[in-house]
Motif scaffolding. Structure first.
Motif, PDB file in Angstrom:
ATOM      1  N   ASP A 165       0.832  -1.221   0.000  1.00 12.86           N
ATOM      2  CA  ASP A 165       0.000   0.000   0.000  1.00 12.86           C
ATOM      3  C   ASP A 165       0.857   1.257   0.000  1.00 12.86           C
ATOM      4  OD1 ASP A 165      -2.396  -1.206  -0.091  1.00 12.86           O
ATOM      5  OD2 ASP A 165      -2.993  -0.765   1.982  1.00 12.86           O
ATOM      6  N   TYR A 166       1.880   1.234   0.828  1.00 13.37           N
ATOM      7  CA  TYR A 166       2.766   2.405   0.917  1.00 13.37           C
ATOM      8  C   TYR A 166       3.455   2.640  -0.414  1.00 13.37           C
ATOM      9  CZ  TYR A 166       6.480   5.567   2.382  1.00 13.37           C
ATOM     10  OH  TYR A 166       7.323   6.636   2.483  1.00 13.37           O
ATOM     11  N   GLU A 168       2.422   1.864  -3.304  1.00 18.95           N
ATOM     12  CA  GLU A 168       1.439   2.422  -4.226  1.00 18.95           C
ATOM     13  C   GLU A 168       1.298   3.935  -4.030  1.00 18.95           C
ATOM     14  OE1 GLU A 168      -2.255   0.300  -4.161  1.00 18.95           O
ATOM     15  OE2 GLU A 168      -3.091   1.457  -5.841  1.00 18.95           O
ATOM     16  N   ARG A 169       1.285   4.365  -2.790  1.00 20.49           N
ATOM     17  CA  ARG A 169       1.174   5.802  -2.503  1.00 20.49           C
ATOM     18  C   ARG A 169       2.370   6.567  -3.074  1.00 20.49           C
ATOM     19  NH1 ARG A 169      -3.730   6.554   0.527  1.00 20.49           N
ATOM     20  NH2 ARG A 169      -3.824   4.964   2.133  1.00 20.49           N
ATOM     21  N   ILE A 170       3.572   6.055  -2.812  1.00 24.35           N
ATOM     22  CA  ILE A 170       4.734   6.831  -3.253  1.00 24.35           C
ATOM     23  C   ILE A 170       4.877   6.784  -4.772  1.00 24.35           C
ATOM     24  CG2 ILE A 170       5.959   6.709  -1.040  1.00 24.35           C
ATOM     25  CD1 ILE A 170       7.779   4.574  -2.235  1.00 24.35           C
ATOM     26  N   ASP A 172       2.322   6.956  -6.765  1.00 29.09           N
ATOM     27  CA  ASP A 172       1.415   8.039  -7.183  1.00 29.09           C
ATOM     28  C   ASP A 172       2.102   9.400  -7.085  1.00 29.09           C
ATOM     29  OD1 ASP A 172      -0.641   6.343  -7.714  1.00 29.09           O
ATOM     30  OD2 ASP A 172      -1.732   6.713  -5.847  1.00 29.09           O
ATOM     31  N   ILE A 173       2.753   9.632  -5.964  1.00 25.59           N
ATOM     32  CA  ILE A 173       3.427  10.926  -5.760  1.00 25.59           C
ATOM     33  C   ILE A 173       4.543  11.099  -6.790  1.00 25.59           C
ATOM     34  CG2 ILE A 173       4.789  12.314  -4.144  1.00 25.59           C
ATOM     35  CD1 ILE A 173       3.248  10.942  -1.860  1.00 25.59           C
TER      36      ILE A 173
ATOM     37  N   GLN B  95      -0.437  16.520   2.964  1.00 24.38           N
ATOM     38  CA  GLN B  95       0.598  15.486   2.891  1.00 24.38           C
ATOM     39  C   GLN B  95       1.598  15.646   4.027  1.00 24.38           C
ATOM     40  OE1 GLN B  95       2.661  15.395  -0.836  1.00 24.38           O
ATOM     41  NE2 GLN B  95       1.037  14.268  -1.880  1.00 24.38           N
ATOM     42  N   GLY B 155       2.438  10.041   5.145  1.00 27.22           N
ATOM     43  CA  GLY B 155       0.999   9.863   5.239  1.00 27.22           C
ATOM     44  C   GLY B 155       0.280  11.049   4.629  1.00 27.22           C
ATOM     45  N   ALA B 156      -1.053  11.046   4.772  1.00 25.29           N
ATOM     46  CA  ALA B 156      -1.849  12.169   4.252  1.00 25.29           C
ATOM     47  C   ALA B 156      -3.200  12.213   4.955  1.00 25.29           C
ATOM     48  CB  ALA B 156      -2.050  12.032   2.743  1.00 25.29           C
ATOM     49  N   GLU B 159      -3.902  10.348   8.080  1.00 21.05           N
ATOM     50  CA  GLU B 159      -3.621   8.908   8.079  1.00 21.05           C
ATOM     51  C   GLU B 159      -2.118   8.670   7.946  1.00 21.05           C
ATOM     52  OE1 GLU B 159      -4.404   5.070   5.191  1.00 21.05           O
ATOM     53  OE2 GLU B 159      -5.235   7.037   4.646  1.00 21.05           O
ATOM     54  N   TRP B 161       0.970   6.217   6.835  1.00 22.34           N
ATOM     55  CA  TRP B 161       1.157   5.123   5.877  1.00 22.34           C
ATOM     56  C   TRP B 161       2.250   4.138   6.302  1.00 22.34           C
ATOM     57  CZ3 TRP B 161       1.732   8.869   1.107  1.00 22.34           C
ATOM     58  CH2 TRP B 161       0.479   9.431   0.820  1.00 22.34           C
TER      59      TRP B 161
END
Lengths: 195, 195
Positions: A165-166, A168-170, A172-173, B95, B155-156, B159, B161
């Motif tokens: 999950d993490y 995936e977040r980074i 995106d960024i 963020q 996180g964001a 939340e 991460w």
């Protein structure tokens, strides 16, 4: 003092031969080629090296040991989560990092005046980390560089410290940063002819 | 062209008045003060702004919106996990990032020749991102900067991460970077008198 580059035209001819060779060998990031060509068509400038910006997954044997660092994945474009996970799977030892780097262009200038003009154009177009990298009678080098960057430790010695999950977040960024710096490159390509 | 800074001595006097005020108000990072004093004791240079390098936890309303970014924690030294966790607890929206920034010094030079001498000294001592930041008859500005840096999304929107274990890891890496750039500042302090 260093107001003019000695033997500018010879240096440019050599750099252009090197660039032609690199182009033939497919060693130049494709989407930066039109920009390089535009800069090199100007009488008072030539490009010496360039990177169109990248996302990468890198393994470093020890902290800061860039010499022995190895790329497990490297992309000059937006990436998909799956590709990044594939690269991460190859990790075995040392420190594992997820990195974003802004585009970098190194441009030789005939005169200090020309170097400063290019520098100010680049800064104005959002390449805020641009600067004059070296100054001597042999070389007046402008570095064009933007602010986008990520340096995220992912794990070490085969162990992963973060969740999918993490990642995936980074990703995106990182992709947002890529879109941003590609836009700046486009604007530079449009504006550089004004020099 | 821009070989000499106009009114260098007046500019230096103004900068020194500003520095004295900042010192009185405790606005200068303490461990960089001896270095600033050494540079300012040289006839041909003066410091305009500086940061001794830092670890921080930052909240950004939107990607890249540095204007509205807020520091939840900021340290010009090695940090303890507990302090970082405290700062992270304050996060509510936007963020959340964990950042390391290398020291930055901006130094006005009287002449282009002096600027290049300082630039080359700094690069030789490990401040590899040093450069000439701006060039005009009003200003010849050397930027002294090193390579240490981290940009880690945490996180964001309230939340988190990542795990506490992960934060402990990145704090270790960040502290290693701080030790490294503090060492470089020390060496610069020792060598800058040679100019």
């Amino acid at each position: 003092m260093f107001l003019f580059t000695k033997n500018f035209d010879e240096q440019k001819a050599r750099a252009m031969a090197g660039l032609r060779k690199a182009l033939e060998e497919g060693k130049v990031d494709e989407d930066i080629i039109p920009l390089l060509e535009k800069i090199n068509s100007l009488e008072n400038y030539f490009t010496t090296s360039s990177c169109s910006g990248r996302i990468s997954v890198m393994e470093m044997p020890e902290f800061g040991d860039k010499v022995n660092a190895a790329w497990l994945g490297k992309w000059h474009r937006e990436v998909e989560l799956g590709e990044v996970l594939e690269a991460i799977k190859k990790h075995s030892s040392g420190q594992l990092w997820f990195l974003v780097r802004s585009p970098i262009l190194h441009v030789g200038a005939r005169t200090m005046e020309g170097a400063v003009k290019l520098l100010n154009l680049a800064i104005g177009l959002g390449f805020k980390y641009s600067n004059i990298k070296s100054v001597s009678h042999k070389k007046l080098l402008v570095e064009i560089r933007s602010t986008e960057r990520m340096d995220v430790p992912l794990g070490a010695d085969g162990e992963l410290w973060v969740s999918e999950d993490y990642i995936e977040r980074i990703v995106d960024i990182a992709n947002e940063q890529v879109r941003r710096f590609k836009g700046k490159l486009k604007r530079l390509e449009e504006e550089v002819e004004k020099l």
